[in-house]
Design a protein around this motif. Structure first.
Motif, mmCIF file in Angstrom:
data_model
loop_
_atom_site.group_PDB
_atom_site.id
_atom_site.type_symbol
_atom_site.label_atom_id
_atom_site.label_comp_id
_atom_site.label_asym_id
_atom_site.label_seq_id
_atom_site.Cartn_x
_atom_site.Cartn_y
_atom_site.Cartn_z
ATOM 1 N N LYS A 2 -4.868 4.490 13.235
ATOM 2 C CA LYS A 2 -3.824 4.804 12.265
ATOM 3 C C LYS A 2 -2.532 5.137 13.006
ATOM 4 O O LYS A 2 -2.544 5.838 14.027
ATOM 5 C CB LYS A 2 -4.247 5.990 11.408
ATOM 6 C CG LYS A 2 -3.342 6.231 10.206
ATOM 7 C CD LYS A 2 -3.798 7.418 9.380
ATOM 8 C CE LYS A 2 -5.132 7.155 8.746
ATOM 9 N NZ LYS A 2 -5.613 8.261 7.913
ATOM 10 N N THR A 4 1.539 6.454 12.298
ATOM 11 C CA THR A 4 2.594 6.975 11.436
ATOM 12 C C THR A 4 3.906 6.851 12.184
ATOM 13 O O THR A 4 4.048 7.385 13.286
ATOM 14 C CB THR A 4 2.341 8.447 11.052
ATOM 15 O OG1 THR A 4 1.099 8.541 10.345
ATOM 16 C CG2 THR A 4 3.470 8.995 10.195
ATOM 17 N N PRO A 45 -2.441 14.193 13.543
ATOM 18 C CA PRO A 45 -2.759 13.072 14.425
ATOM 19 C C PRO A 45 -3.450 13.556 15.694
ATOM 20 O O PRO A 45 -3.495 14.760 15.975
ATOM 21 C CB PRO A 45 -1.377 12.494 14.740
ATOM 22 C CG PRO A 45 -0.475 13.675 14.687
ATOM 23 C CD PRO A 45 -1.029 14.562 13.596
ATOM 24 N N HIS A 100 -5.336 8.336 15.793
ATOM 25 C CA HIS A 100 -4.155 8.441 14.932
ATOM 26 C C HIS A 100 -2.998 8.953 15.781
ATOM 27 O O HIS A 100 -3.094 10.006 16.421
ATOM 28 C CB HIS A 100 -4.440 9.410 13.778
ATOM 29 C CG HIS A 100 -3.311 9.559 12.809
ATOM 30 N ND1 HIS A 100 -3.312 10.531 11.841
ATOM 31 C CD2 HIS A 100 -2.149 8.882 12.637
ATOM 32 C CE1 HIS A 100 -2.194 10.447 11.116
ATOM 33 N NE2 HIS A 100 -1.478 9.457 11.590
ATOM 34 N N ARG A 137 3.006 4.775 7.089
ATOM 35 C CA ARG A 137 1.657 4.893 7.653
ATOM 36 C C ARG A 137 0.937 3.572 7.495
ATOM 37 O O ARG A 137 0.921 2.993 6.399
ATOM 38 C CB ARG A 137 0.864 5.990 6.949
ATOM 39 C CG ARG A 137 1.328 7.387 7.235
ATOM 40 C CD ARG A 137 0.455 8.462 6.602
ATOM 41 N NE ARG A 137 0.025 8.111 5.256
ATOM 42 C CZ ARG A 137 -1.251 8.144 4.836
ATOM 43 N NH1 ARG A 137 -2.217 8.502 5.638
ATOM 44 N NH2 ARG A 137 -1.548 7.817 3.592
ATOM 45 N N ILE A 138 0.361 3.132 8.590
ATOM 46 C CA ILE A 138 -0.453 1.924 8.572
ATOM 47 C C ILE A 138 -1.759 2.204 9.292
ATOM 48 O O ILE A 138 -1.872 3.175 10.046
ATOM 49 C CB ILE A 138 0.255 0.723 9.242
ATOM 50 C CG1 ILE A 138 0.457 1.003 10.738
ATOM 51 C CG2 ILE A 138 1.566 0.389 8.566
ATOM 52 C CD1 ILE A 138 0.648 -0.230 11.561
ATOM 53 N N GLU A 139 -2.731 1.343 9.051
ATOM 54 C CA GLU A 139 -3.962 1.400 9.828
ATOM 55 C C GLU A 139 -4.420 -0.018 10.100
ATOM 56 O O GLU A 139 -4.015 -0.968 9.420
ATOM 57 C CB GLU A 139 -5.040 2.232 9.140
ATOM 58 C CG GLU A 139 -5.551 1.688 7.853
ATOM 59 C CD GLU A 139 -6.604 2.600 7.206
ATOM 60 O OE1 GLU A 139 -6.882 3.708 7.698
ATOM 61 O OE2 GLU A 139 -7.146 2.181 6.178
ATOM 62 N N ASP A 141 -7.923 -2.319 12.047
ATOM 63 C CA ASP A 141 -9.218 -2.329 12.704
ATOM 64 C C ASP A 141 -9.066 -3.111 13.992
ATOM 65 O O ASP A 141 -8.459 -4.181 14.018
ATOM 66 C CB ASP A 141 -10.276 -3.002 11.818
ATOM 67 C CG ASP A 141 -10.504 -2.229 10.532
ATOM 68 O OD1 ASP A 141 -10.505 -0.986 10.579
ATOM 69 O OD2 ASP A 141 -10.662 -2.866 9.478
ATOM 70 N N VAL A 153 -2.693 -5.480 9.526
ATOM 71 C CA VAL A 153 -2.665 -4.044 9.260
ATOM 72 C C VAL A 153 -2.781 -3.816 7.758
ATOM 73 O O VAL A 153 -2.531 -4.708 6.964
ATOM 74 C CB VAL A 153 -1.366 -3.388 9.795
ATOM 75 C CG1 VAL A 153 -1.205 -3.603 11.288
ATOM 76 C CG2 VAL A 153 -0.148 -3.866 9.032
ATOM 77 N N ARG A 154 -3.194 -2.610 7.410
ATOM 78 C CA ARG A 154 -3.191 -2.165 6.020
ATOM 79 C C ARG A 154 -2.067 -1.146 5.883
ATOM 80 O O ARG A 154 -2.023 -0.159 6.613
ATOM 81 C CB ARG A 154 -4.535 -1.537 5.646
ATOM 82 C CG ARG A 154 -5.636 -2.563 5.496
ATOM 83 C CD ARG A 154 -6.980 -1.923 5.191
ATOM 84 N NE ARG A 154 -7.470 -0.997 6.207
ATOM 85 C CZ ARG A 154 -7.962 -1.367 7.401
ATOM 86 N NH1 ARG A 154 -7.984 -2.645 7.750
ATOM 87 N NH2 ARG A 154 -8.407 -0.468 8.253
ATOM 88 N N TRP A 155 -1.194 -1.417 4.942
ATOM 89 C CA TRP A 155 -0.065 -0.534 4.697
ATOM 90 C C TRP A 155 -0.553 0.593 3.808
ATOM 91 O O TRP A 155 -0.981 0.359 2.689
ATOM 92 C CB TRP A 155 1.043 -1.327 4.019
ATOM 93 C CG TRP A 155 2.372 -0.691 4.102
ATOM 94 C CD1 TRP A 155 2.942 0.080 3.146
ATOM 95 C CD2 TRP A 155 3.299 -0.774 5.168
ATOM 96 N NE1 TRP A 155 4.181 0.485 3.552
ATOM 97 C CE2 TRP A 155 4.429 -0.019 4.801
ATOM 98 C CE3 TRP A 155 3.290 -1.397 6.412
ATOM 99 C CZ2 TRP A 155 5.545 0.119 5.615
ATOM 100 C CZ3 TRP A 155 4.392 -1.260 7.221
ATOM 101 C CH2 TRP A 155 5.495 -0.517 6.829
ATOM 102 N N LEU A 156 -0.517 1.825 4.283
ATOM 103 C CA LEU A 156 -1.004 2.951 3.501
ATOM 104 C C LEU A 156 0.081 3.508 2.588
ATOM 105 O O LEU A 156 -0.154 3.729 1.410
ATOM 106 C CB LEU A 156 -1.550 4.043 4.416
ATOM 107 C CG LEU A 156 -2.708 3.606 5.315
ATOM 108 C CD1 LEU A 156 -3.122 4.728 6.236
ATOM 109 C CD2 LEU A 156 -3.882 3.119 4.480
#
Length: 164
Positions: A2, A4, A45, A100, A137-139, A141, A153-156
């Motif tokens: 993750k 930020t 984090p 993170h 924030r993104i995450e 894998d 990425v996944r945009w949180l």
């Protein structure tokens, strides 16, 4: 993993004869940094990477007052006004043990990095605005940070401060 991205809070204006690196936050910036701290107190984090500019260090110092546990924080000169490629190279050097990380820095580098990473996320268009005290924030894998920018990425979320 993750990530930020946090742009420093609002600083005093750049004026002739004042070193840009030394510009502190203004009153609105101090309030915004405090609000970011309250909103993120539960999102500790593993590591904070922060530019050495006064406005980024002050943003971190104020927001972290709301946190119970302090993560390690590295103040790095190379993050001051860094281009997105330099920011990405720095992030890619992180140990895979860091799950993170927060990156506290400056525009246009952070905004450009957010836009570059948004290109790999489903359904996310360009990040149109990344004002002071904004955070994204993104995450993703992957086996490690060296894959950032190479994998989707996944945009949180994208949070921007309320104006006075």
């Amino acid at each position: 993993m993750k990530l930020t991205l946090l742009r420093h809070a609002k600083a005093v204006p750049a004026l002739s004869g004042i070193d840009d690196h030394a510009r502190p936050l203004n009153e609105r910036g101090r309030r915004a940094a405090g609000q970011v701290g309250i909103e993120t107190a539960g999102a500790r984090p593993d590591l904070v990477l922060c530019s050495t500019a006064a406005r980024t260090r002050e943003t971190w110092a104020i927001l972290s007052q709301a946190w119970d546990l302090m993560p390690p924080a590295l103040m790095e000169e190379a993050l001051y006004l860094a281009e997105p490629e330099a920011l990405l190279r720095r992030l890619r050097r992180l140990s895979p043990d860091v799950g993170h990380v927060w990156l506290i820095g400056h525009n246009p580098g952070l905004h450009d990095l957010a836009n570059r990473l948004a290109q790999t996320a489903d359904g996310i268009g360009p990040v149109g605005n990344f004002p002071t005290a904004a955070r994204a924030r993104i995450e993703f894998d992957g086996a490690g940070w060296n894959e950032l920018g190479h994998v989707p990425v996944r945009w949180l979320d994208l949070c921007t401060p309320e104006r006075d």
